[in-house]
Design a protein around this motif. Structure first.
Motif, PDB file in Angstrom:
ATOM      1  N   VAL A 122      33.453  24.851  30.814  1.00 13.91           N
ATOM      2  CA  VAL A 122      33.844  23.534  31.323  1.00 13.91           C
ATOM      3  C   VAL A 122      34.983  22.951  30.485  1.00 13.91           C
ATOM      4  O   VAL A 122      36.006  22.502  31.030  1.00 13.91           O
ATOM      5  CB  VAL A 122      32.637  22.567  31.374  1.00 13.91           C
ATOM      6  CG1 VAL A 122      33.086  21.138  31.618  1.00 13.91           C
ATOM      7  CG2 VAL A 122      31.655  23.007  32.443  1.00 13.91           C
ATOM      8  N   PHE A 123      34.837  22.948  29.169  1.00 11.11           N
ATOM      9  CA  PHE A 123      35.892  22.390  28.317  1.00 11.11           C
ATOM     10  C   PHE A 123      37.158  23.233  28.374  1.00 11.11           C
ATOM     11  O   PHE A 123      38.266  22.703  28.326  1.00 11.11           O
ATOM     12  CB  PHE A 123      35.423  22.237  26.869  1.00 11.11           C
ATOM     13  CG  PHE A 123      34.465  21.097  26.666  1.00 11.11           C
ATOM     14  CD1 PHE A 123      34.754  19.823  27.130  1.00 11.11           C
ATOM     15  CD2 PHE A 123      33.266  21.311  26.008  1.00 11.11           C
ATOM     16  CE1 PHE A 123      33.866  18.773  26.944  1.00 11.11           C
ATOM     17  CE2 PHE A 123      32.377  20.263  25.812  1.00 11.11           C
ATOM     18  CZ  PHE A 123      32.677  18.990  26.280  1.00 11.11           C
ATOM     19  N   GLY A 124      37.013  24.539  28.478  1.00  5.02           N
ATOM     20  CA  GLY A 124      38.181  25.408  28.587  1.00  5.02           C
ATOM     21  C   GLY A 124      38.957  25.169  29.862  1.00  5.02           C
ATOM     22  O   GLY A 124      40.183  25.012  29.842  1.00  5.02           O
ATOM     23  N   VAL A 125      38.248  25.114  30.983  1.00  4.93           N
ATOM     24  CA  VAL A 125      38.917  24.878  32.265  1.00  4.93           C
ATOM     25  C   VAL A 125      39.508  23.468  32.303  1.00  4.93           C
ATOM     26  O   VAL A 125      40.657  23.280  32.739  1.00  4.93           O
ATOM     27  CB  VAL A 125      37.941  25.116  33.446  1.00  4.93           C
ATOM     28  CG1 VAL A 125      38.544  24.662  34.757  1.00  4.93           C
ATOM     29  CG2 VAL A 125      37.561  26.601  33.513  1.00  4.93           C
ATOM     30  N   LEU A 126      38.775  22.480  31.826  1.00  6.81           N
ATOM     31  CA  LEU A 126      39.292  21.112  31.772  1.00  6.81           C
ATOM     32  C   LEU A 126      40.577  21.052  30.939  1.00  6.81           C
ATOM     33  O   LEU A 126      41.572  20.443  31.356  1.00  6.81           O
ATOM     34  CB  LEU A 126      38.244  20.165  31.186  1.00  6.81           C
ATOM     35  CG  LEU A 126      38.688  18.716  30.980  1.00  6.81           C
ATOM     36  CD1 LEU A 126      38.979  18.050  32.323  1.00  6.81           C
ATOM     37  CD2 LEU A 126      37.628  17.952  30.212  1.00  6.81           C
ATOM     38  N   THR A 127      40.572  21.693  29.798  1.00  7.47           N
ATOM     39  CA  THR A 127      41.760  21.730  28.940  1.00  7.47           C
ATOM     40  C   THR A 127      42.927  22.393  29.657  1.00  7.47           C
ATOM     41  O   THR A 127      44.042  21.866  29.669  1.00  7.47           O
ATOM     42  CB  THR A 127      41.444  22.482  27.631  1.00  7.47           C
ATOM     43  OG1 THR A 127      40.399  21.789  26.942  1.00  7.47           O
ATOM     44  CG2 THR A 127      42.655  22.583  26.748  1.00  7.47           C
ATOM     45  N   GLY A 128      42.687  23.545  30.254  1.00  6.64           N
ATOM     46  CA  GLY A 128      43.749  24.254  30.960  1.00  6.64           C
ATOM     47  C   GLY A 128      44.331  23.455  32.107  1.00  6.64           C
ATOM     48  O   GLY A 128      45.544  23.407  32.306  1.00  6.64           O
ATOM     49  N   VAL A 129      43.465  22.776  32.859  1.00  7.63           N
ATOM     50  CA  VAL A 129      43.928  21.952  33.973  1.00  7.63           C
ATOM     51  C   VAL A 129      44.730  20.754  33.457  1.00  7.63           C
ATOM     52  O   VAL A 129      45.792  20.429  33.991  1.00  7.63           O
ATOM     53  CB  VAL A 129      42.739  21.502  34.861  1.00  7.63           C
ATOM     54  CG1 VAL A 129      43.151  20.432  35.853  1.00  7.63           C
ATOM     55  CG2 VAL A 129      42.145  22.714  35.579  1.00  7.63           C
ATOM     56  N   LEU A 130      44.235  20.099  32.403  1.00  4.58           N
ATOM     57  CA  LEU A 130      44.987  18.977  31.823  1.00  4.58           C
ATOM     58  C   LEU A 130      46.357  19.435  31.340  1.00  4.58           C
ATOM     59  O   LEU A 130      47.364  18.763  31.576  1.00  4.58           O
ATOM     60  CB  LEU A 130      44.213  18.350  30.663  1.00  4.58           C
ATOM     61  CG  LEU A 130      43.015  17.481  31.032  1.00  4.58           C
ATOM     62  CD1 LEU A 130      42.240  17.079  29.784  1.00  4.58           C
ATOM     63  CD2 LEU A 130      43.450  16.244  31.794  1.00  4.58           C
ATOM     64  N   TRP A 131      46.403  20.574  30.647  1.00  3.81           N
ATOM     65  CA  TRP A 131      47.673  21.087  30.143  1.00  3.81           C
ATOM     66  C   TRP A 131      48.605  21.485  31.285  1.00  3.81           C
ATOM     67  O   TRP A 131      49.804  21.302  31.192  1.00  3.81           O
ATOM     68  CB  TRP A 131      47.457  22.268  29.218  1.00  3.81           C
ATOM     69  CG  TRP A 131      46.901  21.902  27.875  1.00  3.81           C
ATOM     70  CD1 TRP A 131      46.769  20.663  27.329  1.00  3.81           C
ATOM     71  CD2 TRP A 131      46.401  22.809  26.900  1.00  3.81           C
ATOM     72  NE1 TRP A 131      46.212  20.747  26.079  1.00  3.81           N
ATOM     73  CE2 TRP A 131      45.976  22.051  25.794  1.00  3.81           C
ATOM     74  CE3 TRP A 131      46.258  24.194  26.859  1.00  3.81           C
ATOM     75  CZ2 TRP A 131      45.438  22.628  24.644  1.00  3.81           C
ATOM     76  CZ3 TRP A 131      45.720  24.759  25.714  1.00  3.81           C
ATOM     77  CH2 TRP A 131      45.315  23.994  24.618  1.00  3.81           C
ATOM     78  N   ALA A 132      48.072  22.044  32.342  1.00  2.47           N
ATOM     79  CA  ALA A 132      48.920  22.522  33.439  1.00  2.47           C
ATOM     80  C   ALA A 132      49.461  21.385  34.301  1.00  2.47           C
ATOM     81  O   ALA A 132      50.615  21.429  34.724  1.00  2.47           O
ATOM     82  CB  ALA A 132      48.144  23.511  34.306  1.00  2.47           C
ATOM     83  N   TYR A 133      48.629  20.385  34.570  1.00  2.00           N
ATOM     84  CA  TYR A 133      49.024  19.383  35.550  1.00  2.00           C
ATOM     85  C   TYR A 133      49.368  18.014  34.980  1.00  2.00           C
ATOM     86  O   TYR A 133      50.004  17.220  35.658  1.00  2.00           O
ATOM     87  CB  TYR A 133      47.942  19.250  36.619  1.00  2.00           C
ATOM     88  CG  TYR A 133      47.791  20.527  37.391  1.00  2.00           C
ATOM     89  CD1 TYR A 133      48.844  21.024  38.157  1.00  2.00           C
ATOM     90  CD2 TYR A 133      46.620  21.268  37.327  1.00  2.00           C
ATOM     91  CE1 TYR A 133      48.724  22.213  38.851  1.00  2.00           C
ATOM     92  CE2 TYR A 133      46.492  22.457  38.024  1.00  2.00           C
ATOM     93  CZ  TYR A 133      47.548  22.920  38.780  1.00  2.00           C
ATOM     94  OH  TYR A 133      47.434  24.109  39.469  1.00  2.00           O
ATOM     95  N   LEU A 134      48.944  17.713  33.759  1.00  2.00           N
ATOM     96  CA  LEU A 134      49.249  16.402  33.191  1.00  2.00           C
ATOM     97  C   LEU A 134      50.187  16.491  31.991  1.00  2.00           C
ATOM     98  O   LEU A 134      50.310  15.537  31.226  1.00  2.00           O
ATOM     99  CB  LEU A 134      47.963  15.675  32.814  1.00  2.00           C
ATOM    100  CG  LEU A 134      47.072  15.321  34.004  1.00  2.00           C
ATOM    101  CD1 LEU A 134      45.802  14.638  33.535  1.00  2.00           C
ATOM    102  CD2 LEU A 134      47.805  14.455  35.011  1.00  2.00           C
ATOM    103  N   CYS A 135      50.831  17.613  31.825  1.00  6.57           N
ATOM    104  CA  CYS A 135      51.818  17.812  30.766  1.00  6.57           C
ATOM    105  C   CYS A 135      53.058  18.427  31.405  1.00  6.57           C
ATOM    106  O   CYS A 135      53.367  19.600  31.199  1.00  6.57           O
ATOM    107  CB  CYS A 135      51.270  18.723  29.679  1.00  6.57           C
ATOM    108  SG  CYS A 135      49.759  18.129  28.921  1.00  6.57           S
TER     109      CYS A 135
END
Length: 190
Positions: free
Chosen positions: A17-30
């Motif tokens: 969960v934390f890994g996917v959340l991190t990856g999604v945040l990095w991909a779409y909000l950065c």
């Protein structure tokens, strides 16, 4: 006995969960690319170190590793061998090692540490930035080898991309740690 708890079903769910959340945040909000196809400004670079402090270094490592792979795949920045080996592992270590050392491998309670806010901020910043810089040096070396980019160019842009947001780590931990106390009472082995 303690090691078995680190790899319980609940912990593995947290890793993912934390890994996917991190990856999604990095991909779409950065969205700011610094080196197109390789590096972007990671507004949420601090998130994995915060996970390492709040949920333990093992969870922080896997959040960083999985987050790197998810980000690379979602953003189209996956570089074979670089992403799963150098980038994933060093990002994971940069999330795990500050908490591992600062919390003395679980022997020191985070809530006791943050009682002295000034000292906590200084020590947390030191370890977070130190391991962030070591990650930058290693990742830059890998990028220069696998992607043909200039080593110093990579150090400069990855440094800007990661170290600036990593400086937010102790402040986010201070904000969340006391609120997390109730979750630790429910799930004591995180």
């Amino acid at each position: 006995m303690q090691d078995k708890k680190k790899f319980s079903f609940v912990n593995i769910i947290f890793f993912v969960v934390f890994g996917v959340l991190t990856g999604v945040l990095w991909a779409y909000l950065c969205p700011i690319p610094l080196i197109p196809g390789a590096v972007h400004f990671r507004t949420f670079a601090f998130i994995i170190v915060v996970v390492g402090y709040l949920f333990g270094p093992v969870t922080g490592f896997f959040a960083g590793y999985i987050g790197t792979i998810v980000w690379a795949l979602l953003s189209g920045n996956f570089i074979p061998l670089h992403s799963p080996l150098a980038d994933g592992i060093t990002v994971g270590l940069s999330a795990a090692l500050p908490a591992l050392i600062h919390l003395k491998n679980g022997k020191v309670d985070l809530l006791q540490l943050i009682e002295n806010k000034g000292k906590f901020i200084g020590v947390c910043l030191f370890w977070s930035i130190l391991f962030g810089v070591l990650m930058i040096l290693t990742t830059s070396l890998s990028l220069s080898y696998f992607a043909g980019l200039d080593y110093t160019f990579c150090i400069l842009w990855i440094g800007i991309a990661d170290v600036v947001p990593i400086a937010l780590t102790p402040f986010v931990i201070l904000l969340l740690a006391k609120r997390m106390k109730n979750i630790r009472n429910i799930v004591p082995y995180i």
